[in-house]
Design a protein around this motif. Sequence first.
Motif, PDB file in Angstrom:
ATOM      1  N   LYS A   9       0.826  -1.207   0.000  1.00  0.00           N
ATOM      2  CA  LYS A   9       0.000   0.000   0.000  1.00  0.00           C
ATOM      3  C   LYS A   9       0.861   1.258   0.000  1.00  0.00           C
ATOM      4  O   LYS A   9       0.666   2.168  -0.794  1.00  0.00           O
ATOM      5  N   PHE A  10       1.853   1.296   0.894  1.00  0.00           N
ATOM      6  CA  PHE A  10       2.691   2.496   0.980  1.00  0.00           C
ATOM      7  C   PHE A  10       3.604   2.624  -0.237  1.00  0.00           C
ATOM      8  O   PHE A  10       3.920   3.739  -0.666  1.00  0.00           O
ATOM      9  N   LEU A  11       4.029   1.498  -0.811  1.00  0.00           N
ATOM     10  CA  LEU A  11       4.850   1.564  -2.015  1.00  0.00           C
ATOM     11  C   LEU A  11       4.069   2.164  -3.166  1.00  0.00           C
ATOM     12  O   LEU A  11       4.569   3.030  -3.897  1.00  0.00           O
ATOM     13  N   MET A  12       2.809   1.742  -3.332  1.00  0.00           N
ATOM     14  CA  MET A  12       1.973   2.286  -4.406  1.00  0.00           C
ATOM     15  C   MET A  12       1.674   3.761  -4.158  1.00  0.00           C
ATOM     16  O   MET A  12       1.649   4.562  -5.091  1.00  0.00           O
ATOM     17  N   GLN A  13       1.444   4.142  -2.894  1.00  0.00           N
ATOM     18  CA  GLN A  13       1.224   5.555  -2.574  1.00  0.00           C
ATOM     19  C   GLN A  13       2.460   6.385  -2.899  1.00  0.00           C
ATOM     20  O   GLN A  13       2.366   7.490  -3.422  1.00  0.00           O
ATOM     21  N   TYR A  14       3.639   5.824  -2.611  1.00  0.00           N
ATOM     22  CA  TYR A  14       4.892   6.536  -2.875  1.00  0.00           C
ATOM     23  C   TYR A  14       5.096   6.737  -4.374  1.00  0.00           C
ATOM     24  O   TYR A  14       5.448   7.836  -4.822  1.00  0.00           O
ATOM     25  N   LEU A  15       4.856   5.675  -5.161  1.00  0.00           N
ATOM     26  CA  LEU A  15       5.040   5.785  -6.608  1.00  0.00           C
ATOM     27  C   LEU A  15       4.033   6.751  -7.218  1.00  0.00           C
ATOM     28  O   LEU A  15       4.362   7.514  -8.130  1.00  0.00           O
ATOM     29  N   ALA A  16       2.794   6.711  -6.722  1.00  0.00           N
ATOM     30  CA  ALA A  16       1.784   7.645  -7.229  1.00  0.00           C
ATOM     31  C   ALA A  16       2.159   9.081  -6.878  1.00  0.00           C
ATOM     32  O   ALA A  16       1.985   9.996  -7.679  1.00  0.00           O
ATOM     33  N   ALA A  17       2.699   9.294  -5.660  1.00  0.00           N
ATOM     34  CA  ALA A  17       3.119  10.636  -5.268  1.00  0.00           C
ATOM     35  C   ALA A  17       4.273  11.122  -6.125  1.00  0.00           C
ATOM     36  O   ALA A  17       4.329  12.294  -6.515  1.00  0.00           O
ATOM     37  N   LYS A 135      -8.426  14.871 -21.489  1.00  0.00           N
ATOM     38  CA  LYS A 135      -7.158  14.165 -21.351  1.00  0.00           C
ATOM     39  C   LYS A 135      -6.541  14.448 -19.992  1.00  0.00           C
ATOM     40  O   LYS A 135      -6.046  13.561 -19.313  1.00  0.00           O
ATOM     41  N   LYS A 136      -6.571  15.686 -19.582  1.00  0.00           N
ATOM     42  CA  LYS A 136      -5.963  16.069 -18.320  1.00  0.00           C
ATOM     43  C   LYS A 136      -6.684  15.413 -17.158  1.00  0.00           C
ATOM     44  O   LYS A 136      -6.057  14.919 -16.223  1.00  0.00           O
ATOM     45  N   THR A 137      -8.023  15.380 -17.214  1.00  0.00           N
ATOM     46  CA  THR A 137      -8.802  14.779 -16.128  1.00  0.00           C
ATOM     47  C   THR A 137      -8.494  13.304 -15.999  1.00  0.00           C
ATOM     48  O   THR A 137      -8.263  12.794 -14.912  1.00  0.00           O
ATOM     49  N   PHE A 138      -8.454  12.574 -17.128  1.00  0.00           N
ATOM     50  CA  PHE A 138      -8.213  11.143 -17.069  1.00  0.00           C
ATOM     51  C   PHE A 138      -6.799  10.859 -16.608  1.00  0.00           C
ATOM     52  O   PHE A 138      -6.564   9.967 -15.792  1.00  0.00           O
ATOM     53  N   SER A 139      -5.823  11.610 -17.124  1.00  0.00           N
ATOM     54  CA  SER A 139      -4.440  11.379 -16.763  1.00  0.00           C
ATOM     55  C   SER A 139      -4.212  11.589 -15.279  1.00  0.00           C
ATOM     56  O   SER A 139      -3.483  10.852 -14.646  1.00  0.00           O
ATOM     57  N   SER A 140      -4.851  12.617 -14.701  1.00  0.00           N
ATOM     58  CA  SER A 140      -4.634  12.900 -13.291  1.00  0.00           C
ATOM     59  C   SER A 140      -5.314  11.878 -12.403  1.00  0.00           C
ATOM     60  O   SER A 140      -5.010  11.801 -11.223  1.00  0.00           O
ATOM     61  N   SER A 141      -6.244  11.066 -12.944  1.00  0.00           N
ATOM     62  CA  SER A 141      -6.942  10.084 -12.125  1.00  0.00           C
ATOM     63  C   SER A 141      -6.273   8.715 -12.160  1.00  0.00           C
ATOM     64  O   SER A 141      -6.705   7.817 -11.459  1.00  0.00           O
ATOM     65  N   GLN A 144      -4.877   7.878  -8.830  1.00  0.00           N
ATOM     66  CA  GLN A 144      -5.959   7.563  -7.906  1.00  0.00           C
ATOM     67  C   GLN A 144      -6.503   6.158  -8.162  1.00  0.00           C
ATOM     68  O   GLN A 144      -6.819   5.429  -7.213  1.00  0.00           O
ATOM     69  N   GLN A 145      -6.603   5.753  -9.418  1.00  0.00           N
ATOM     70  CA  GLN A 145      -7.081   4.412  -9.728  1.00  0.00           C
ATOM     71  C   GLN A 145      -6.135   3.352  -9.183  1.00  0.00           C
ATOM     72  O   GLN A 145      -6.576   2.327  -8.651  1.00  0.00           O
ATOM     73  N   VAL A 146      -4.834   3.596  -9.305  1.00  0.00           N
ATOM     74  CA  VAL A 146      -3.866   2.638  -8.781  1.00  0.00           C
ATOM     75  C   VAL A 146      -4.009   2.507  -7.270  1.00  0.00           C
ATOM     76  O   VAL A 146      -4.018   1.403  -6.718  1.00  0.00           O
ATOM     77  N   LEU A 147      -4.167   3.636  -6.585  1.00  0.00           N
ATOM     78  CA  LEU A 147      -4.297   3.602  -5.132  1.00  0.00           C
ATOM     79  C   LEU A 147      -5.621   2.987  -4.704  1.00  0.00           C
ATOM     80  O   LEU A 147      -5.687   2.267  -3.697  1.00  0.00           O
ATOM     81  N   GLU A 148      -6.690   3.243  -5.455  1.00  0.00           N
ATOM     82  CA  GLU A 148      -8.006   2.764  -5.055  1.00  0.00           C
ATOM     83  C   GLU A 148      -8.197   1.278  -5.327  1.00  0.00           C
ATOM     84  O   GLU A 148      -9.248   0.719  -4.999  1.00  0.00           O
ATOM     85  N   SER A 149      -7.224   0.623  -5.929  1.00  0.00           N
ATOM     86  CA  SER A 149      -7.334  -0.833  -6.086  1.00  0.00           C
ATOM     87  C   SER A 149      -7.140  -1.547  -4.755  1.00  0.00           C
ATOM     88  O   SER A 149      -7.616  -2.680  -4.579  1.00  0.00           O
ATOM     89  N   ASN A 150      -6.465  -0.902  -3.808  1.00  0.00           N
ATOM     90  CA  ASN A 150      -6.186  -1.540  -2.521  1.00  0.00           C
ATOM     91  C   ASN A 150      -7.432  -1.870  -1.716  1.00  0.00           C
ATOM     92  O   ASN A 150      -7.549  -2.989  -1.200  1.00  0.00           O
ATOM     93  N   PRO A 151      -8.385  -0.935  -1.543  1.00  0.00           N
ATOM     94  CA  PRO A 151      -9.584  -1.298  -0.779  1.00  0.00           C
ATOM     95  C   PRO A 151     -10.343  -2.483  -1.369  1.00  0.00           C
ATOM     96  O   PRO A 151     -10.907  -3.298  -0.621  1.00  0.00           O
ATOM     97  N   ASN A 267     -16.248   2.841  -7.598  1.00  0.00           N
ATOM     98  CA  ASN A 267     -16.660   3.933  -8.486  1.00  0.00           C
ATOM     99  C   ASN A 267     -15.462   4.499  -9.242  1.00  0.00           C
ATOM    100  O   ASN A 267     -15.543   4.765 -10.447  1.00  0.00           O
ATOM    101  N   VAL A 268     -14.345   4.686  -8.543  1.00  0.00           N
ATOM    102  CA  VAL A 268     -13.141   5.220  -9.181  1.00  0.00           C
ATOM    103  C   VAL A 268     -12.619   4.253 -10.237  1.00  0.00           C
ATOM    104  O   VAL A 268     -12.176   4.666 -11.313  1.00  0.00           O
ATOM    105  N   MET A 269     -12.698   2.962  -9.960  1.00  0.00           N
ATOM    106  CA  MET A 269     -12.183   1.964 -10.890  1.00  0.00           C
ATOM    107  C   MET A 269     -13.101   1.732 -12.080  1.00  0.00           C
ATOM    108  O   MET A 269     -12.753   0.979 -12.991  1.00  0.00           O
ATOM    109  N   GLY A 270     -14.291   2.324 -12.073  1.00  0.00           N
ATOM    110  CA  GLY A 270     -15.156   2.234 -13.244  1.00  0.00           C
ATOM    111  C   GLY A 270     -16.263   1.200 -13.159  1.00  0.00           C
ATOM    112  O   GLY A 270     -16.915   0.923 -14.168  1.00  0.00           O
ATOM    113  N   PHE A 271     -16.474   0.606 -11.991  1.00  0.00           N
ATOM    114  CA  PHE A 271     -17.607  -0.317 -11.841  1.00  0.00           C
ATOM    115  C   PHE A 271     -18.893   0.507 -11.747  1.00  0.00           C
ATOM    116  O   PHE A 271     -19.037   1.324 -10.832  1.00  0.00           O
ATOM    117  N   ASP A 272     -19.832   0.280 -12.659  1.00  0.00           N
ATOM    118  CA  ASP A 272     -21.092   1.010 -12.584  1.00  0.00           C
ATOM    119  C   ASP A 272     -21.998   0.368 -11.527  1.00  0.00           C
ATOM    120  O   ASP A 272     -21.682  -0.684 -10.952  1.00  0.00           O
TER     121      ASP A 272
END
Length: 335
Positions: A9-17, A135-141, A144-151, A267-272
């Motif tokens: 979890k912290f490794l993924m947070q670090y890489l995302a940061a 493009k900017k909105t998707f790229s910046s998310s 967040q998608q990588v981090l939100e896979s953890n829960p 929701n972040v990962m795209g599940f409707d």
Amino acid sequence: GAGKTVTAKFLMQYLAALSQRRVGKMKERVEEEKENAVYARSSSVGVGALSSAPPAPSVSSSGGNRGGGNSNGRSDGRYKPRMSHFGTAVDTATANAYRSAHPCTSPVRSPIRSSYGHVMPTSPTGHEGGSGSAKKTFSSSIEQQVLESNPILESFGNARTIRNDNSSRFGKFIKINFCDAGTLIGASIETYLLEKVRLISHADGERNYHIFYELLAGASSSDQKKLMIDYASPEDFVMTRSPSGTYHRRDGVHDEHTYRELKTAMNVMGFDSEEQLDIFEIVSALLHLSNLTFVERGHDECLLNEENYSLEAALELCGVTLDALEAALCSVVIE
């Protein structure tokens, strides 16, 4: 175990940061290059105007005038204007600004993929043929998608054990993709060796997977009614029942809170909403299936007990008939 979960979890947070920091630095560099380009253009115009003006007298260090100077203001030529230099500066600054604004030009070979096979293909810019803002909105998310896979992984793959309260009961391989400029562009997570036997039984003092307790504690009344678990608790199902009353976590984490985090992550990962309902229906069906009982018929046969209160819910949630479920559970096909 929990140590691996926390480390990942912290490794993924670090890489995302790091990726977000890289994007911020690139934006700053773009602005700086634009300012330099504007300054270079204005300087070249100013020097061109000065070169066409009549020569000005030089000023000595003592404040007097020095006559006989050349048009550059100094006889040694150190202040000679170089128009070609400023033209090159403009071109270089413009090119650098463009490259900074378009850092990820290499093709993305792996899509952004969450756990459980949910795939979202992407292009390097996020949306193929989309607008700049999209493009900017998707790229910046992406971070967040990588981090939100953890829960999601923790809800469906972690459980309370005797040693700790958030033990990972499966293995996972995380592949994170970066473009040449160092910006995060996608990730894939492969899971394997899930402890399936925990669904059937677990040691006293342990819990089943978090998702069962989260759904019972955190789902809204309307959702629980749809899932046919309204007014139910872990004590009502065989697969979550505990002789020692082990129904909560000891680390201070509440199941209703992690359920909300799970919903946000999905929701972040795209599940409707329909996909989420399908997933939770399967979870609820497993709860009811664990309550099913059987009645003997003859010496070596059995049938489902039709008086069991969970049978109707199991059939409804699984979308099968009684005959089909009975054939699956009460008969064996030898090939």
